[in-house]
Design a protein around this motif. Structure first.
Motif, short mmCIF file in Angstrom:
data_model
loop_
_atom_site.label_atom_id
_atom_site.label_comp_id
_atom_site.label_asym_id
_atom_site.label_seq_id
_atom_site.Cartn_x
_atom_site.Cartn_y
_atom_site.Cartn_z
N LYS A 1 0.98 -0.54 0.21
CA LYS A 1 -0.07 -0.15 0.13
C LYS A 1 0.51 1.22 0.15
O LYS A 1 1.76 1.55 1.00
CB LYS A 1 -1.03 -0.12 1.20
N PRO A 2 -0.16 1.94 -0.91
CA PRO A 2 1.32 3.82 -0.62
C PRO A 2 1.65 3.90 0.98
O PRO A 2 0.31 4.23 1.46
CB PRO A 2 0.50 4.72 -1.39
N THR A 3 2.56 4.22 1.00
CA THR A 3 2.69 4.77 2.60
C THR A 3 3.02 6.55 2.59
O THR A 3 2.88 6.83 3.92
CB THR A 3 3.52 4.42 3.39
N GLY A 4 3.33 7.38 1.72
CA GLY A 4 3.27 8.53 2.02
C GLY A 4 5.38 8.98 2.15
O GLY A 4 5.11 9.97 1.64
N GLU A 5 6.13 7.48 2.19
CA GLU A 5 7.06 7.94 1.92
C GLU A 5 7.92 8.47 0.28
O GLU A 5 7.69 7.96 -0.47
CB GLU A 5 7.80 6.04 2.24
N GLY B 1 -0.12 16.77 -1.27
CA GLY B 1 -0.77 17.36 -0.28
C GLY B 1 -0.38 16.33 0.92
O GLY B 1 0.41 16.50 1.57
N GLU B 2 -2.04 16.93 2.12
CA GLU B 2 -1.63 16.31 3.45
C GLU B 2 -2.02 14.67 3.44
O GLU B 2 -1.47 14.15 4.20
CB GLU B 2 -2.09 17.20 4.52
N THR B 3 -2.87 13.89 2.37
CA THR B 3 -3.69 13.29 2.68
C THR B 3 -3.65 12.45 1.73
O THR B 3 -3.69 10.49 1.43
CB THR B 3 -4.86 13.31 3.12
N ALA C 1 -4.09 6.60 -2.48
CA ALA C 1 -4.85 6.17 -1.47
C ALA C 1 -4.98 7.20 -0.31
O ALA C 1 -4.31 8.36 -0.16
CB ALA C 1 -3.84 5.04 -0.70
N SER C 2 -5.97 6.88 0.36
CA SER C 2 -6.26 8.41 1.11
C SER C 2 -7.45 7.94 2.00
O SER C 2 -7.97 6.82 2.21
CB SER C 2 -6.89 9.16 0.20
N THR C 3 -6.96 8.66 3.75
CA THR C 3 -7.44 8.43 4.29
C THR C 3 -9.10 8.98 4.08
O THR C 3 -9.04 10.75 3.37
CB THR C 3 -7.09 9.12 5.66
N TRP C 4 -10.22 9.34 4.74
CA TRP C 4 -11.51 10.33 4.62
C TRP C 4 -12.55 10.05 5.20
O TRP C 4 -12.61 8.66 5.61
CB TRP C 4 -11.99 10.15 2.63
N GLY C 5 -13.17 10.43 6.01
CA GLY C 5 -14.11 10.74 6.77
C GLY C 5 -13.15 10.33 8.01
O GLY C 5 -11.85 10.91 8.30
N ALA D 1 -9.34 4.72 1.22
CA ALA D 1 -9.69 3.91 0.17
C ALA D 1 -8.33 3.82 -0.31
O ALA D 1 -7.48 5.04 -1.07
CB ALA D 1 -10.52 4.87 -0.48
N THR D 2 -8.54 3.28 -1.64
CA THR D 2 -6.94 3.01 -2.94
C THR D 2 -7.54 2.63 -4.03
O THR D 2 -8.38 2.15 -4.65
CB THR D 2 -6.27 2.16 -2.09
#
Length: 709
Positions: A172-176, A202-204, A242-246, A251-252
């Motif tokens: 999964k994408p981790t933002g690294e 961005g941030e997420t 991938a991103s968090t929401w709510g 979601a990916t």
């Protein structure tokens, strides 16, 4: 002798597992705990084979996992490399295709890549079901681990998984922020490249992308046209967002694309010289053909996965759409004459949705439930040229499949648990064929529509003999829906077949010994297989599909992983298959009585090891693997002309890995003893055809990895 081997291997594994694992070591001697060194032990690997995350050694089923550094060290690059780490598995390139995957587990599987004959070993990429054998010889693009589930998966992976399932789980994408380059060059003009990168926007929003190109010259010489065939020419890419929401959702979105322009799989003509099989061309790696042929494959896929935590349970939803276009023209006779050529132009589209509900209870009862919906359409003009240009068969099939399932486990004590599962499946197939002669006139048309439905179930009891030893016993059913003979060439041979069914019994033990330095697992399995859908080629070259017979298949499997020292890691497996046809119909008894099952070697074993030797500020990592496969037959008639003879394949790799640098280099070799083996074949006496598809000879090369940041 074989019975002695079965019993002694299984008994040894069980007795060692049930004994006191600490008897293998005195205290912590040799574990590294006397110093500041890390303890000598195997990594703890978590899997999701039962739709919930759990330690692999606490998962009560036949399961092999390949993850982490072992993917590189054991040279697991494509799905067929899985066989070097898994017992009782046959995985080969499908006959005549460049990227079709023939997968057989415990003697259960399908070698025909025609879309009307569904595979019996299910393949998943991040829980997206891959319906077709064509294009299923996937490369590893940013894969975290591979899970191989042996035996029917009737409850949680019900569609066409009577043989088992292979699951690719990607990272999964981790933002690294990371960018890696992997280059590979070798003999036969090998030149591969893979670029993988991850970052955060961005941030997420986490992003990962990977691009792969795989190229190799052919290893078979076509002396008619003075060229090399059986080459590789693949370009593939994958993008994940991938991103968090709510408040509690993740979601990916994944998009993948592949284009392959390899040649088809060409075969070598063979004949008997006494009892010896010899190539008619003087070498198993020389062929003849009167056509140039082609194999153009394009795949595209998009998948959206959403995971939401509702506190007491989680909901995972997977929505996907995939396309496959495969146009191939191949020579199946291996001569410079027109004996048997095939052209097919497949266009496949599939879409699906699955919702998985997983409990998060802290109490004794936990459960998994879900719904599955799948729709597929195939359209394929197919032409078989036997001595002259043949009739074209425009074949279409629409498939819809639905299922609901649930599985729950109850802990009676902190050691004893009972699992019950059930699944109800319903499938409909709408089939049409239109036969058009070479002069444009219609020979015949035929339409069929049929629905199959079935409940499947599972009962599993597992018991912890100690904190490190678990035993289990299970009964599981499996179901593969019926279908139609899409390769028939007459009105009479295009017939429906009924479903296949299976009841599987399994008893096993899993153990973590020697302070988690050794994982030793063993199991006995029995498969009561009924209504087997068998494809055969009659003497006139016509493919016939029928529910021919049933079978009894049984054997043992032993799997060992050991971190012997801080430097040395060893893995080994042993698998046996004792199979026989049974429950003949009166019409089939004369045909199948006393015949061995195809694709079912009596014995397979694997052995692998990796050793890390510090050299200054770097490590030299030596790794190797060997795989032995007993004799097994490639076709229903048990032809000794095209059978796969007993063989052992040996691979090795030496890597130089500086500890404080961003690069590494490795020398690698595959099939180092340069042993020839048949990976498939056709023996069609009525057409004068006997051909085998040889394995890849010795290959070797240099791999370079570089991390930019």
């Amino acid at each position: 002798m074989k019975e002695v081997l079965y019993r002694s291997a299984l008994a040894t594994a069980v007795l060692v597992a049930l004994g006191n694992g600490n008897a293998l070591a005195h205290g912590n001697e040799g574990t590294g705990t006397e110093s500041n060194d890390p303890p000598v032990q195997l990594d703890q690997i978590s899997v999701t084979a039962q739709r919930r995350e759990e330690a692999v050694q606490k998962t009560p089923l036949s399961l092999s996992v390949i993850a982490g550094p072992e993917l590189d060290r054991m040279q697991v690059k494509r799905v067929d490399d899985v066989k070097f780490m898994t017992p009782n598995v046959v995985i080969e390139q499908n006959t005549g295709t460049s990227s079709g995957a023939k997968i057989i587990m415990r003697g259960v599987g399908v070698e025909d890549s025609m879309f009307t004959n569904d595979p019996t070993v299910a393949m998943y990429i991040d829980d997206v079901y891959i319906a077709r054998q064509n294009g299923a010889m996937f490369d590893l693009l940013d894969v975290e681990r591979i899970e191989v589930l042996r035996g029917p998966q009737g409850t949680l992976y019900g569609r066409n998984a009577t043989g088992g399932a292979i699951r690719y789980i990607t990272r999964k994408p981790t933002g690294e922020d990371r960018l890696d380059l992997d280059l590979n060059v070798g003999n036969f003009g090998r030149r591969d490249a893979r670029v993988m990168g991850t970052t955060r926007l961005g941030e997420t929003l986490d992003v990962s992308a990977a691009v792969l190109t795989r190229n190799r010259d052919g290893f078979l010489y076509d002396r008619t046209n003075d060229r090399k065939v059986n080459d590789q020419d693949v370009l593939a890419g994958r993008l994940s967002l991938a991103s968090t929401w709510g408040e509690a959702s993740y979601a990916t979105l994944t998009i993948d694309r592949l284009a392959e322009r390899s040649t088809p799989g060409w075969a070598t003509p063979v004949a008997f010289d006494g009892d010896e099989v010899i190539p008619r061309t003087g070498s198993f790696y020389v062929t003849e053909t009167d056509i140039l042929g082609f194999s153009d494959l394009d795949q595209f896929g998009v998948a959206l996965t959403n995971e939401t935590d509702y506190g007491s349970f989680g909901l995972r939803q997977i929505l996907h759409y995939r396309t496959l276009d495969h146009h191939v023209y191949m020579d199946l006779d291996g001569t410079r004459n027109l004996l048997y050529h095939v052209e097919q132009d497949q266009k496949q589209r599939q879409r699906g949705y699955e919702a998985q509900f997983t409990s998060y209870n802290e109490g004794p009862f936990n459960w998994v439930a879900g719904v599955f919906a799948f729709q597929e359409s195939n359209d394929q003009p197919t032409r078989g040229d036997i001595f002259a240009r043949g009739t074209t068969y425009d074949i279409e099939q629409d498939t819809t499949a639905y299922a609901i399932y649930a599985q729950g486990s109850y802990d009676f004590t902190d050691r004893l648990a009972l699992t019950l599962g059930g699944r109800y499946s319903r499938e409909n197939k709408d089939f049409d064929v239109r036969a058009v002669r070479t002069d444009g006139s219609v020979a015949f048309t035929k339409s069929m529509d049929k629905t199959w439905s079935r409940p499947d179930w599972k009962v599993l009891l597992d018991y912890d003999f100690s904190d490190n030893v678990m035993g289990y016993a299970s009964v599981t059913t499996g179901f593969k829906s019926g279908g139609f003979n899409g390769r028939g060439t007459t009105y009479e041979t295009i017939t429906p077949v009924d479903e296949e069914t299976m009841i599987a019994y399994e008893v096993g033990v899993k153990s973590s010994l020697w302070h988690n330095r050794v994982h030793l697992n063993a199991n006995y399995y029995r498969l009561d297989y009924d209504g087997i859908q068998l494809t055969a080629v009659n003497p006139q070259g016509v493919f016939v599909l029928a529910n021919a017979t049933g079978a009894l298949i049984q054997g043992i499997e032993v799997d060992l992983q050991a971190q012997v020292t801080q430097k040395l890691r060893v893995n080994a497996s042993l698998g046996t298959i004792d199979s026989e046809y049974q429950n003949f119909s009166e019409a089939n008894a004369a045909t199948f009585s006393d015949l061995p099952m195809k694709n079912a070697p009596d014995l397979q074993w694997t052995l692998g090891a990796s050793y890390t030797q510090p050299v200054g500020d770097a490590d030299l990592v030596f790794s190797g693997s060997a795989r032995y496969t007993d004799d097994y037959f490639q076709n229903q008639d048990a032809s000794r002309l095209i059978m796969t003879r007993a063989n052992t394949e040996v691979n090795a790799r030496i890597a130089y890995e500086p500890r404080n640098a961003n690069w590494s280099v490795a020398l690698w070799g595959r099939n180092l003893t340069d042993k020839y083996a048949s990976a498939g074949g056709f023996d069609i006496a009525g057409l004068g055809i006997g051909v085998i598809y040889p394995n890849v000879p010795r290959t070797y090369g240099l791999e370079f990895k570089y991390r930019f940041w």
